[in-house]
Motif scaffolding. Structure first.
Motif, PDB file in Angstrom:
ATOM      1  N   LEU A  22     -86.279  26.132   6.929  1.00  0.00           N
ATOM      2  CA  LEU A  22     -87.126  26.286   8.179  1.00  0.00           C
ATOM      3  C   LEU A  22     -88.098  27.200   7.829  1.00  0.00           C
ATOM      4  CD1 LEU A  22     -87.195  25.054  11.194  1.00  0.00           C
ATOM      5  CD2 LEU A  22     -85.685  26.953  11.813  1.00  0.00           C
ATOM      6  N   ALA A  23     -87.765  28.269   7.517  1.00  0.00           N
ATOM      7  CA  ALA A  23     -88.742  29.413   7.323  1.00  0.00           C
ATOM      8  C   ALA A  23     -89.960  28.869   6.450  1.00  0.00           C
ATOM      9  CB  ALA A  23     -88.092  30.635   6.584  1.00  0.00           C
ATOM     10  N   ASP A  24     -89.787  28.100   5.432  1.00  0.00           N
ATOM     11  CA  ASP A  24     -90.724  27.623   4.508  1.00  0.00           C
ATOM     12  C   ASP A  24     -91.711  26.686   5.341  1.00  0.00           C
ATOM     13  OD1 ASP A  24     -89.720  28.934   2.490  1.00  0.00           O
ATOM     14  OD2 ASP A  24     -89.355  27.331   1.167  1.00  0.00           O
ATOM     15  N   LEU A  25     -90.907  25.903   6.265  1.00  0.00           N
ATOM     16  CA  LEU A  25     -91.720  24.863   7.080  1.00  0.00           C
ATOM     17  C   LEU A  25     -92.588  25.686   7.969  1.00  0.00           C
ATOM     18  CD1 LEU A  25     -92.252  22.016   8.142  1.00  0.00           C
ATOM     19  CD2 LEU A  25     -90.395  22.395   9.800  1.00  0.00           C
ATOM     20  N   ARG A  26     -92.053  26.588   8.631  1.00  0.00           N
ATOM     21  CA  ARG A  26     -92.997  27.542   9.625  1.00  0.00           C
ATOM     22  C   ARG A  26     -94.243  27.995   8.803  1.00  0.00           C
ATOM     23  NH1 ARG A  26     -87.899  30.172  12.664  1.00  0.00           N
ATOM     24  NH2 ARG A  26     -88.001  28.773  14.472  1.00  0.00           N
ATOM     25  N   GLU A  27     -94.094  28.790   7.714  1.00  0.00           N
ATOM     26  CA  GLU A  27     -94.861  29.361   6.896  1.00  0.00           C
ATOM     27  C   GLU A  27     -95.952  28.344   6.597  1.00  0.00           C
ATOM     28  OE1 GLU A  27     -95.380  32.290   2.893  1.00  0.00           O
ATOM     29  OE2 GLU A  27     -93.328  31.849   3.873  1.00  0.00           O
ATOM     30  N   ASP A  28     -95.490  27.172   5.973  1.00  0.00           N
ATOM     31  CA  ASP A  28     -96.478  26.149   5.625  1.00  0.00           C
ATOM     32  C   ASP A  28     -97.247  25.716   6.399  1.00  0.00           C
ATOM     33  OD1 ASP A  28     -95.380  26.481   3.012  1.00  0.00           O
ATOM     34  OD2 ASP A  28     -93.864  24.648   2.992  1.00  0.00           O
ATOM     35  N   PHE A  29     -96.637  25.404   7.710  1.00  0.00           N
ATOM     36  CA  PHE A  29     -97.389  25.237   8.701  1.00  0.00           C
ATOM     37  C   PHE A  29     -98.516  26.090   9.358  1.00  0.00           C
ATOM     38  CE2 PHE A  29     -98.311  24.457  13.424  1.00  0.00           C
ATOM     39  CZ  PHE A  29     -99.010  23.192  13.644  1.00  0.00           C
ATOM     40  N   LEU A  30     -98.193  27.204   9.339  1.00  0.00           N
ATOM     41  CA  LEU A  30     -98.980  28.221   9.910  1.00  0.00           C
ATOM     42  C   LEU A  30    -100.245  28.373   8.884  1.00  0.00           C
ATOM     43  CD1 LEU A  30     -99.834  30.712  11.610  1.00  0.00           C
ATOM     44  CD2 LEU A  30     -98.329  32.164  10.359  1.00  0.00           C
ATOM     45  N   VAL A  31     -99.927  28.441   7.523  1.00  0.00           N
ATOM     46  CA  VAL A  31    -100.913  28.808   6.579  1.00  0.00           C
ATOM     47  C   VAL A  31    -101.947  27.451   6.602  1.00  0.00           C
ATOM     48  CG1 VAL A  31    -101.266  28.677   3.855  1.00  0.00           C
ATOM     49  CG2 VAL A  31     -99.395  29.903   5.159  1.00  0.00           C
ATOM     50  N   ARG A  32    -101.405  26.422   6.521  1.00  0.00           N
ATOM     51  CA  ARG A  32    -102.416  25.234   6.761  1.00  0.00           C
ATOM     52  C   ARG A  32    -103.272  25.229   7.841  1.00  0.00           C
ATOM     53  NH1 ARG A  32    -104.018  21.582   2.762  1.00  0.00           N
ATOM     54  NH2 ARG A  32    -104.544  19.752   3.456  1.00  0.00           N
ATOM     55  N   SER A  33    -102.532  25.572   9.248  1.00  0.00           N
ATOM     56  CA  SER A  33    -103.072  25.288  10.292  1.00  0.00           C
ATOM     57  C   SER A  33    -104.244  26.346  10.276  1.00  0.00           C
ATOM     58  CB  SER A  33    -102.447  25.727  11.572  1.00  0.00           C
ATOM     59  OG  SER A  33    -101.400  24.720  11.554  1.00  0.00           O
ATOM     60  N   VAL A  34    -104.208  27.541   9.749  1.00  0.00           N
ATOM     61  CA  VAL A  34    -105.167  28.742   9.792  1.00  0.00           C
ATOM     62  C   VAL A  34    -106.388  28.184   8.937  1.00  0.00           C
ATOM     63  CG1 VAL A  34    -105.688  30.846   9.010  1.00  0.00           C
ATOM     64  CG2 VAL A  34    -103.514  30.755  10.252  1.00  0.00           C
ATOM     65  N   GLY A  35    -105.808  27.281   7.693  1.00  0.00           N
ATOM     66  CA  GLY A  35    -106.869  27.019   6.796  1.00  0.00           C
ATOM     67  C   GLY A  35    -107.781  25.543   7.279  1.00  0.00           C
ATOM     68  N   LEU A  36    -107.349  25.155   8.445  1.00  0.00           N
ATOM     69  CA  LEU A  36    -108.263  23.968   8.979  1.00  0.00           C
ATOM     70  C   LEU A  36    -109.420  24.123   9.169  1.00  0.00           C
ATOM     71  CD1 LEU A  36    -105.666  22.148  11.325  1.00  0.00           C
ATOM     72  CD2 LEU A  36    -106.430  21.537   9.084  1.00  0.00           C
ATOM     73  N   PRO A  37    -110.437  23.279   9.004  1.00  0.00           N
ATOM     74  CA  PRO A  37    -111.917  23.608   9.502  1.00  0.00           C
ATOM     75  C   PRO A  37    -112.058  23.795  11.082  1.00  0.00           C
ATOM     76  CG  PRO A  37    -111.712  21.525   8.268  1.00  0.00           C
ATOM     77  CD  PRO A  37    -110.428  21.930   8.252  1.00  0.00           C
ATOM     78  N   PRO A  38    -112.795  25.006  11.409  1.00  0.00           N
ATOM     79  CA  PRO A  38    -112.867  25.549  12.763  1.00  0.00           C
ATOM     80  C   PRO A  38    -112.997  24.190  13.598  1.00  0.00           C
ATOM     81  CG  PRO A  38    -113.738  26.867  11.007  1.00  0.00           C
ATOM     82  CD  PRO A  38    -113.630  25.642  10.558  1.00  0.00           C
ATOM     83  N   GLY A  39    -113.833  23.420  13.202  1.00  0.00           N
ATOM     84  CA  GLY A  39    -114.353  22.438  14.117  1.00  0.00           C
ATOM     85  C   GLY A  39    -113.130  21.526  14.538  1.00  0.00           C
TER      86      GLY A  39
END
Length: 593
Positions: free
Chosen positions: A113-130
């Motif tokens: 679960l910790a891995d999932l949260r971290e992966d989602f956060l890292v990926r979301s922050v890296g999404l294109p701003p648009g």
């Protein structure tokens, strides 16, 4: 039971309500495989500990079957003391290892679960701003909160318990086969009923749970929008319409909730029938075989107990597999951010110069409906360009394209000859920044808020950045200076102070090109004038693209581009455009009265 759903269970909740995608089965399988590889050691340990616990649990039925066999054979010396001692040892081993199974399963679940949260956060922050801008808050919030909550139970319990149940049932079937192969075949009598019921359920459940999650996201979106735009809704008397939309979304979501509940109300009786069939078939077939001398009474006793023990792992498998249907939808929504088109980024791509050039750019927020139509524009280094025009003409959209927030549908936007769309977002932010009315003070110290722009900056550099935007006076007046807690629960900053913190971040980040979307328009006039003086210091020596909603901004610019209907209709200095007596001159006269 295996019929078509009644009409009342055919709700029309929206299935696609966001711009963020839901992960495909291949993406979900790939991520699950990745998690399994990360934790293969913990999985192996869990399976090993569980194997010992299950084997220990099978000792009791084996010993009891032996006693029954001895009694049936008329033996007097039953060795009850030895049997009881073996049973006690097996029970003690089972107790210890069951505890270890639960402990290892809980630890494994928490780590995944910790891995999932971290992966989602890292990926979301890296999404294109648009992408984040168009997605809005409702869908993002529902993924971060509701979907994570739904997955928490699955990760903590469902995945470990499912692994335990599979090993458990496999070992029991193996023991039953070793005890008496005909009794193992008797268990198969219940398989068709179980498979038919599960097939019926699992063909319908994924879509039902997916639509239920989408319906909840739609509810979150409409409620968040209504709260954020509350004053506008009140001013335009749109309350009744928003209430009706909210009721519609809630009704659709509730219909999907009822639908998934109805699916479970069919599945659970099928499971109960399966339990009875397993034990009944073993006893009836086993009893017949005993009468014909094909199976001993002891084997039937042991086999019946093993068959009864199968109820627990099958119950676990079906229970947690059903839970995983809900979790799978949430997991698909979380890993769906991996499917956002990232573009053909080139990590080596870097601008050679500071020229900003838009060449035949076309862009639209919806397919087949462009906002910009073949716009071409060149901004030389150090130029102050103002974009003016009527509301809805495409000024802000063009500004976001020049800032690298959006990527053009056709044409290209380059910085120093390098396409912004092909540069990683972090690389773009090193050179170009967008400044608008929106500002955010993060929970933490003032120092933490400033270090977001440059992590390695020292306190001296932070104070210099605050001084550059005329914010060091009030900052030094705070109780703990840079160490003062600000944001929610801390010292409240005024809108002007929060915007100065944002400008200080710009000073630290030091981009050479800024796109301004009326950064002071939401402040009161006195605060706006004060902040504009701070802003002037930040702009000194930089290339500036100003989206001018107020024409005094355009008056001071080196170059003015008039945007009308998604096209640049005029381009020149203030005096040139006034003399041309075109669209800009008309705007200037109307603004001056």
């Amino acid at each position: 039971m295996i019929g078509v759903e009644p009409p009342e269970y055919d709700p029309a909740a929206p299935r696609h309500v966001t711009t963020l995608p839901v992960g495909s089965p291949a993406t979900v399988r790939g991520y699950v495989g990745e998690l399994a590889r990360r934790h293969k050691g913990a999985f192996a340990l869990l399976v090993s500990v569980n194997t010992v616990a299950v084997v220990a649990s099978m000792v009791g039925p084996y010993l009891l079957g032996g006693l029954v066999e001895d009694l049936a054979a008329g033996r007097r010396d039953l060795h009850l003391g030895r049997t009881m001692a073996l049973f006690a040892v097996a029970l003690a081993v089972q107790t210890v290892f069951v505890r270890e199974v639960r402990l290892r399963g809980a630890v494994l679940g928490e780590r995944m679960l910790a891995d999932l949260r971290e992966d989602f956060l890292v990926r979301s922050v890296g999404l294109p701003p648009g992408v984040l801008e168009r997605a809005g808050t409702g869908d993002l919030l529902s993924r971060i909160t509701t979907d994570i909550d739904r997955l928490s139970n699955a990760m903590r319990e469902a995945v470990p318990q499912l692994a335990i149940a599979v090993v458990w049932s496999g070992l029991l079937l193996g023991a039953l086969t070793a005890t008496s192969p005909p009794l193992a075949l008797a268990v198969l009598v219940a398989v068709p009923v179980l498979l038919a019921g599960c097939r019926w359920y699992f063909r319908r459940a994924p879509q039902g749970y997916r639509s239920e999650a989408a319906g909840y996201a739609a509810v979150s979106a409409v409620l968040a929008e209504s709260v954020d735009a509350g004053r506008t809704i009140e001013a335009h008397r749109l309350g009744d319409r928003r209430e009706e939309l909210s009721r519609t979304r809630i009704r659709q979501w509730v219909e999907w909730e009822r639908y998934t509940m109805w699916l479970r109300s069919v599945l659970f009786p099928v499971i109960n029938v399966t339990y009875m069939l397993i034990l009944a078939s073993v006893l009836l077939i086993g009893g017949t075989l005993v009468l014909h001398g094909r199976v001993s009474v002891g084997e039937l006793t042991t086999g019946a107990l093993y068959a009864q023990m199968l109820v627990d792992p099958i119950n676990l498998i079906l229970r947690w597999y059903d839970e995983l249907q809900v979790a799978q939808v949430s997991l698909a929504r979380l890993v769906g951010v991996r499917e956002v088109e990232q573009g053909a980024w080139d990590e080596r791509l870097a601008p050679d110069g500071r020229d900003v050039h838009a060449d035949e750019v076309r862009f639209g927020y919806r397919a087949g409906s462009d906002v910009l139509h073949g716009v071409s524009l060149r901004v030389r280094p150090g130029t102050r360009l103002a974009l003016v025009g009527p509301s809805g003409a495409g000024k802000s959209t063009l500004g976001r394209l020049l800032a690298g927030i959006y990527s053009p549908r056709a044409g290209e936007v380059t910085l120093g000859g390098a396409q912004l769309a092909r540069m990683p977002a972090e690389r773009v932010r090193e050179h170009v920044a967008l400044v608008n009315q929106e500002h955010h003070v993060f929970v933490g110290t003032l120092r933490d808020n400033l270090l977001l722009a440059r992590a390695g900056a020292g306190d001296g550099e932070l104070w210099a950045a605050l001084a550059a935007v005329d914010a060091d006076g009030w900052a030094r007046g705070l109780d703990d200076g840079l160490g003062t807690e600000v944001g929610s629960g801390g010292t409240a900053l005024t809108p002007a102070q929060a915007q100065q913190v944002a400008l200080a971040r710009l000073v630290l980040a030091d981009p050479h090109t800024l796109v301004l979307d009326e950064a002071t328009s939401l402040l009161d006039p006195r605060a706006a004038r004060h902040l504009e003086r701070s802003l002037a210091r930040v702009l000194d020596g930089r290339t500036v693209v100003a989206i001018a909603h107020r024409l005094h901004t355009a008056h001071d610019a080196d170059l003015i581009a008039v945007v009308e209907d998604g096209r640049i209709s005029e381009l020149g200095s203030h005096h040139q455009l006034v003399e041309a007596d075109g669209a800009y001159a008309a705007l200037w006269r109307s603004w001056h009265g």
